[in-house]
Design a protein around this motif. Structure first.
Motif, PDB file in Angstrom:
ATOM      1  N   VAL A 331       0.822  -1.166   0.055  1.00 14.46           N
ATOM      2  CA  VAL A 331       0.142  -0.165   0.022  1.00 14.46           C
ATOM      3  C   VAL A 331       0.774   1.217  -0.034  1.00 14.46           C
ATOM      4  O   VAL A 331       1.974   1.136   0.758  1.00 14.46           O
ATOM      5  N   ARG A 332       0.594   2.117  -0.878  1.00 14.10           N
ATOM      6  CA  ARG A 332       1.101   3.494  -0.628  1.00 14.10           C
ATOM      7  C   ARG A 332       0.281   4.691  -0.732  1.00 14.10           C
ATOM      8  O   ARG A 332      -0.659   4.503  -1.464  1.00 14.10           O
ATOM      9  N   LEU A 333       0.390   5.684  -0.330  1.00 14.34           N
ATOM     10  CA  LEU A 333      -0.296   7.097  -0.620  1.00 14.34           C
ATOM     11  C   LEU A 333       0.502   7.907  -1.257  1.00 14.34           C
ATOM     12  O   LEU A 333       1.684   8.211  -1.181  1.00 14.34           O
ATOM     13  N   ILE A 340       4.795   9.854  -3.615  1.00 12.94           N
ATOM     14  CA  ILE A 340       4.476   9.337  -2.299  1.00 12.94           C
ATOM     15  C   ILE A 340       4.710  10.595  -1.537  1.00 12.94           C
ATOM     16  O   ILE A 340       5.495  11.397  -1.308  1.00 12.94           O
ATOM     17  N   VAL A 341       3.602  10.826  -0.679  1.00 11.79           N
ATOM     18  CA  VAL A 341       3.183  11.797   0.295  1.00 11.79           C
ATOM     19  C   VAL A 341       3.895  11.630   1.759  1.00 11.79           C
ATOM     20  O   VAL A 341       4.164  10.445   2.080  1.00 11.79           O
ATOM     21  N   PRO A 342       4.425  12.566   2.309  1.00 16.77           N
ATOM     22  CA  PRO A 342       5.024  12.532   3.465  1.00 16.77           C
ATOM     23  C   PRO A 342       3.965  11.924   4.700  1.00 16.77           C
ATOM     24  O   PRO A 342       2.803  12.151   4.450  1.00 16.77           O
ATOM     25  N   LYS A 343       4.521  11.112   5.531  1.00 17.19           N
ATOM     26  CA  LYS A 343       3.499  10.543   6.602  1.00 17.19           C
ATOM     27  C   LYS A 343       2.783  11.984   7.288  1.00 17.19           C
ATOM     28  O   LYS A 343       3.225  12.929   7.452  1.00 17.19           O
ATOM     29  N   GLY A 344       1.326  11.470   7.317  1.00 16.27           N
ATOM     30  CA  GLY A 344       0.544  12.501   7.967  1.00 16.27           C
ATOM     31  C   GLY A 344      -0.116  13.371   7.038  1.00 16.27           C
ATOM     32  O   GLY A 344      -1.091  14.287   7.305  1.00 16.27           O
ATOM     33  N   GLU A 348      -3.876   9.649  -2.449  1.00 17.24           N
ATOM     34  CA  GLU A 348      -4.715   8.362  -2.779  1.00 17.24           C
ATOM     35  C   GLU A 348      -3.989   7.083  -2.448  1.00 17.24           C
ATOM     36  O   GLU A 348      -2.908   7.092  -2.559  1.00 17.24           O
ATOM     37  N   ILE A 349      -5.077   6.223  -2.089  1.00 19.61           N
ATOM     38  CA  ILE A 349      -4.447   4.738  -1.795  1.00 19.61           C
ATOM     39  C   ILE A 349      -4.226   4.298  -3.256  1.00 19.61           C
ATOM     40  O   ILE A 349      -5.011   3.920  -3.899  1.00 19.61           O
ATOM     41  N   GLN A 350      -2.843   3.589  -3.296  1.00 17.36           N
ATOM     42  CA  GLN A 350      -2.858   2.668  -4.337  1.00 17.36           C
ATOM     43  C   GLN A 350      -2.262   1.302  -3.857  1.00 17.36           C
ATOM     44  O   GLN A 350      -1.503   1.283  -2.956  1.00 17.36           O
ATOM     45  N   ILE A 351      -2.460   0.229  -4.603  1.00 14.40           N
ATOM     46  CA  ILE A 351      -2.127  -1.177  -4.163  1.00 14.40           C
ATOM     47  C   ILE A 351      -1.600  -2.065  -5.128  1.00 14.40           C
ATOM     48  O   ILE A 351      -1.779  -1.887  -6.412  1.00 14.40           O
ATOM     49  N   LYS A 352      -0.793  -2.769  -4.624  1.00  9.14           N
ATOM     50  CA  LYS A 352      -0.084  -3.667  -5.510  1.00  9.14           C
ATOM     51  C   LYS A 352      -0.285  -5.251  -4.820  1.00  9.14           C
ATOM     52  O   LYS A 352       0.135  -4.898  -3.551  1.00  9.14           O
TER      53      LYS A 352
END
Length: 496
Positions: A331-333, A340-344, A348-352
């Motif tokens: 999972v990544r945002l 990729i966005v910084p934590k917090g 968008e959710i992307q899935i592999k």
């Protein structure tokens, strides 16, 4: 042999299914699904991914037909039993269905269409006696199922999953939520969606447990199931959408104190209770925990990916959050530029992972557009990572409102509104507006007709920034919802 079929051979004498007052063993399910596969094959050796649409009453016949299609080498296309003919026809034509299977109750709905299109029609309950054929070997890379998802734009798309995809979705959940042969689950969900097909039926049967069907939902029927299961050698499991929990709570509160105490005691015996398919309001989660003793396990999934993110079976189930990535799922945002966005920060959710679907049926461009160049599936849902737990902010196309230069989560506003004592339910949307871009508006269901809207706005401003406070309210008797209990926000916008 398909893994789910192989798993069934491990517990041949266990009860697999309870429906319409009858119990069926795994051996009976294997025998009858193989017999049905033989009927499907007729003079063929392999259906070779022919599409088989089926409109079958929830219960033993449903599973028998689905397993029969898979064992004959076909692609299962479950039809919604409540959809109008036009919607059914769209799915049948879009998939170029070659065989239609129906329960006798639905024969009249599809008979003329099958005749017109020259499609073979099989009506259950009056099947010929046939010798069991030698069934074809089925590679796990074959297409297994097509489920239709409407998304938020255009016509519904057929989501194609292979047997590999399904096996990944099932085995991941079986391990993460610790299904066992002792599990006994109640199925009340529509069976043209992942939630009912995979999480309830397939995972339980994979583990050797028991699925009991309640074809027509009623709060009384669910609570009757809760109170009738007294054996201690079974692990009771229940899964539902937030709307069902909302209805169960309302019914529970209408009962006498004595009945409430008895039901609360019954519910405490359950191994697991799960909520999904729509965001679970914190107020509903907390109220259900009070009456049942269970903190609902909330998770996140889609037709295209099965389940991808889940609160833990063991550990903190954090209210308002969907949890952490399941094993084997990446999972990544990301932001709008796919960084990729910084934590917090929201992204968008992307899935592999092996759980991710193969393609949209006959829609190459749509398939390509929903994957990044490096193979990540773009969900269209926006979330934030808060200390290792993902929190959904909404669907980018309908739940993220762009108003006055701000990106506003409709779900966060709904959570605040639901804490007002005069509001029993609500939904927030953005509607086009020249000044603001989108105007934040709310449809509310009230339990106090004397509610003053001006006072409500003052109350809201005390709890959140003014730009998030709805600028218009509409009191409604009910919210438009789909079969899985999700508010259909595009329909809701028409009210304003």
């Amino acid at each position: 042999m398909l893994k789910i079929i192989n798993q069934a051979h491990q517990n041949p004498n266990n009860t697999a299914i309870v429906s319409a007052g009858k119990s069926y063993s795994y051996q009976a399910l294997l025998d009858e699904s193989q017999a049905f596969a033989s009927i499907l094959l007729a003079n063929q050796a392999d259906l070779s991914e022919s599409r088989v649409a089926f409109m079958v009453v929830a219960g033993f016949d449903y599973v028998k037909v689905q397993w029969g299609i898979w064992q004959a080498g076909g692609i299962a296309v479950p039809l919604c039993t409540t959809h109008p003919l036009a919607s059914l026809q769209y799915v049948i034509e879009d998939t170029a269905t070659e065989i239609i299977v129906v329960s006798p109750e639905y024969e009249a709905i599809l008979k003329d269409l099958a005749t017109e299109k020259g499609i073979r029609l099989i009506v259950l309950g009056n099947l010929p006696t046939i010798s069991i054929k030698s069934l074809p070997p089925i590679a796990s890379t074959r297409r297994a199922m097509i489920l239709y998802t409407s998304g938020t734009t255009n016509l519904p798309k057929g989501v194609v999953t292979t047997h590999n995809n399904l096996e990944a979705q099932i085995s991941t959940l079986v391990n993460a939520w610790e299904y066992t042969p002792k599990d006994h689950i109640l199925c009340i969900l529509p069976l043209h969606h992942v939630h009912g097909i995979i999480n309830v039926i397939s995972c339980t049967l994979w583990a050797g447990g028991k699925v009991e069907f309640l074809p027509n939902f009623s709060a009384e029927g669910v609570f009757k199931f809760f109170s009738s299961k007294t054996t201690e050698d079974e692990n009771l499991v229940f899964m539902a959408v937030p709307t069902i929990y909302f209805k169960l709570i309302a019914h529970f509160e209408s009962l006498s104190n004595e009945e409430q105490r008895a039901l609360s005691k019954d519910m405490k015996r359950f191994r697991l209770m799960v909520s999904g398919s729509a965001a679970l309001p914190v107020s509903v989660m907390e109220k259900w925990e009070t009456i049942s003793g269970h903190r609902l396990l909330e998770r996140y999934g889609m037709t295209e990916i099965g389940m991808a993110i889940s609160n833990p079976y063991h550990g903190e189930r954090r209210a308002g959050h969907i949890g952490q990535a399941l094993p084997g799922v990446d999972v990544r945002l990301v932001d709008e530029e796919n960084n990729i966005v910084p934590k917090g920060e929201a992204g968008e959710i992307q899935i592999k992972g092996a759980n991710v679907f193969q393609e949209y049926w006959q829609k190459k461009e749509a398939t390509e557009n929903t994957f990044t160049e490096d193979g990540w599936f773009k969900t269209g849902d926006v979330a934030v990572d808060e200390d290792g737990y993902y929190k959904i902010l909404g669907r980018s196309s309908i739940d993220i409102i762009k108003s006055g230069g701000y990106k506003i989560s409709a779900l966060e506003i709904e959570e605040v509104l639901r804490t007002h004592s005069a509001i029993s339910d609500c939904s927030v949307v953005g509607i086009d507006n020249e000044e603001w871009g989108e105007l934040v508006v709310a449809a509310i269901i009230v339990n106090d007709s004397s509610l003053d809207i001006n006072a409500l706005n003052t109350w809201m401003r005390e709890r959140m920034p003014s730009y998030r406070v709805p600028r218009r309210y509409k009191i409604v008797d009910e919210l438009p919802r789909n079969a899985m209990g999700k508010v259909t926000k595009n329909e809701l916008k028409q009210l304003f």
